[in-house]
Design an enzyme around this catalytic site. Sequence first.
Site, PDB file in Angstrom:
ATOM      1  N   GLU A   1       0.829  -1.212   0.000  1.00 59.75           N
ATOM      2  CA  GLU A   1       0.000   0.000   0.000  1.00 59.75           C
ATOM      3  C   GLU A   1       0.861   1.260   0.000  1.00 59.75           C
ATOM      4  O   GLU A   1       1.802   1.388   0.787  1.00 59.75           O
ATOM      5  CB  GLU A   1      -0.905  -0.034   1.229  1.00 59.75           C
ATOM      6  CG  GLU A   1      -2.332   0.322   0.932  1.00 59.75           C
ATOM      7  CD  GLU A   1      -3.049  -0.675   0.029  1.00 59.75           C
ATOM      8  OE1 GLU A   1      -3.121  -0.400  -1.199  1.00 59.75           O
ATOM      9  OE2 GLU A   1      -3.528  -1.708   0.516  1.00 59.75           O
TER      10      GLU A   1
ATOM     11  N   LEU B   1     -12.175   0.307  -3.271  1.00 60.49           N
ATOM     12  CA  LEU B   1     -12.148  -0.865  -4.163  1.00 60.49           C
ATOM     13  C   LEU B   1     -11.984  -0.445  -5.629  1.00 60.49           C
ATOM     14  O   LEU B   1     -12.262  -1.219  -6.537  1.00 60.49           O
ATOM     15  CB  LEU B   1     -13.437  -1.688  -3.971  1.00 60.49           C
ATOM     16  CG  LEU B   1     -13.665  -2.192  -2.531  1.00 60.49           C
ATOM     17  CD1 LEU B   1     -15.037  -2.858  -2.405  1.00 60.49           C
ATOM     18  CD2 LEU B   1     -12.564  -3.167  -2.102  1.00 60.49           C
TER      19      LEU B   1
ATOM     20  N   ASP C   1      -4.266   0.703  -9.183  1.00 58.40           N
ATOM     21  CA  ASP C   1      -5.664   0.362  -9.440  1.00 58.40           C
ATOM     22  C   ASP C   1      -5.900  -0.018 -10.903  1.00 58.40           C
ATOM     23  O   ASP C   1      -6.551  -1.025 -11.204  1.00 58.40           O
ATOM     24  CB  ASP C   1      -6.577   1.535  -9.062  1.00 58.40           C
ATOM     25  CG  ASP C   1      -6.331   2.026  -7.641  1.00 58.40           C
ATOM     26  OD1 ASP C   1      -5.738   1.274  -6.853  1.00 58.40           O
ATOM     27  OD2 ASP C   1      -6.734   3.157  -7.337  1.00 58.40           O
TER      28      ASP C   1
HETATM   29  C1  GLA Z   1      -5.236   4.413  -4.079  1.00 57.95           C
HETATM   30  C2  GLA Z   1      -4.467   4.895  -5.295  1.00 57.95           C
HETATM   31  C3  GLA Z   1      -3.377   3.904  -5.688  1.00 57.95           C
HETATM   32  C4  GLA Z   1      -2.511   3.519  -4.496  1.00 57.95           C
HETATM   33  C5  GLA Z   1      -3.382   3.158  -3.302  1.00 57.95           C
HETATM   34  C6  GLA Z   1      -2.565   2.921  -2.058  1.00 57.95           C
HETATM   35  O1  GLA Z   1      -5.957   3.257  -4.396  1.00 57.95           O
HETATM   36  O2  GLA Z   1      -5.343   5.081  -6.381  1.00 57.95           O
HETATM   37  O3  GLA Z   1      -2.602   4.441  -6.731  1.00 57.95           O
HETATM   38  O4  GLA Z   1      -1.605   4.537  -4.189  1.00 57.95           O
HETATM   39  O5  GLA Z   1      -4.349   4.146  -3.011  1.00 57.95           O
HETATM   40  O6  GLA Z   1      -1.791   1.776  -2.193  1.00 57.95           O
END
Ligand code: GLA
Length: 386
Positions: A37, A129, A176
């Site tokens: 993360e 999500l 994502d």
């Molecule tokens: C969000 C962002 C991702 C990533 C996550 C954390 O989902 O869109 O790019 O940085 O937070 O891991």
Amino acid sequence: MSASIDAAQVAKAFEAAYGTAPDGVWSAPGRVNLIGEHTDYNEGYVLPFAIDRAAAVAIRLRGDTTARLVSSYGNQGVVTVDLDTLSRDTMSGWTAYPLGVVWVMRQLGITIGGFDLYLQSTVPSGAGLSSSAAIECAVATAFNELASAGLGLNELVLVGQRAENEVVGAPTGILDQSASLLSTDGHAVFLDCRTQESKLVPLDLAAAGLLILVVDTKVSHSHATGGYSARRASCELGAEVLGVRALRDVAAAELPEAAGLLDEETFRRVRHIVTENQRVLDTVAVLDDAGPAAIGALLTASHASMRDDFEISCAELDLAVDKALAHGALGARMTGGGFGGSAIALIPAAAEEQVRAAVVHAFAEAGFGVPDIFAVSPAPGARRIH
Ligand code: GLA
């Protein structure tokens, strides 16, 4: 809300809105991040998988320069824009996601003329999500085909990310969109965010008698404001002071030395990223050696690091994690950007009812809203479905 997308029903809804059948229907899933993360924009490692909740778009090309957009939510009726006057400042609300992608593709020199679009999604928004990446990736996949653009999956990832960064205004990384585009059934995606090299890692939870429960706390977050960009800024400061291109380049063994160079808070932000990268690598190795039942401690350590060092958890997420662990979960952590959204718990399938009941009960007792709890397993990535 039913989880699966019914392609024929999406096509019918398009027809009801516009009076003709669409040229096709494309879908792209939301994701949970198993581990890794805030490592993406630090050029590190992530290990997400797509879930069986997706955005679907039905599209028909028009042959002029008008775009009309309708969604099953949003309550805006038909939104009509002239593509030739499309600019970053004129896109707002939910249409910023599909139009943002069209804008980026046009910036890349891809010819996209007028179209009618109908959007439906079963990815809850604000739940961590990736509901927005699901829309972006469905639209990018559709126009890649409709405009014969010939972009590869990694290029489509960057199209979605640019829409998010430059149009929506959220300074997010590539986690994502990569999960939504690169996933396949039964696998997690191990991604190096510096090189965009990826490897599919088998994740057969059912064969191990396990499942992953998502606890959507219903605490809504937005990455276009506040905490997310502040964390990103801390990481950039840490990298600058330590003299590296990105925190990916700091090894765990170098942390004691880094402690002497950074202020206390920046050091804890850096320590999260450095240890989290190592946990992703360890998780991939453990999955390979011993299977999913053995990764629980890594997931839980990741949560502790986000709670204490990166400080992106919240009381609801901590409670979901603690209660799941106390009632049989092998590991649990918040997933996604944080400040709300969802936690995941890796549990023996037989413990599902007891974990659900414990979390629901604890939320009620704490005076928190009712969480939405559902099981997920690794699902396919973006594709044409009709
Ligand atoms: C969000 C962002 C991702 C990533 C996550 C954390 O989902 O869109 O790019 O940085 O937070 O891991």
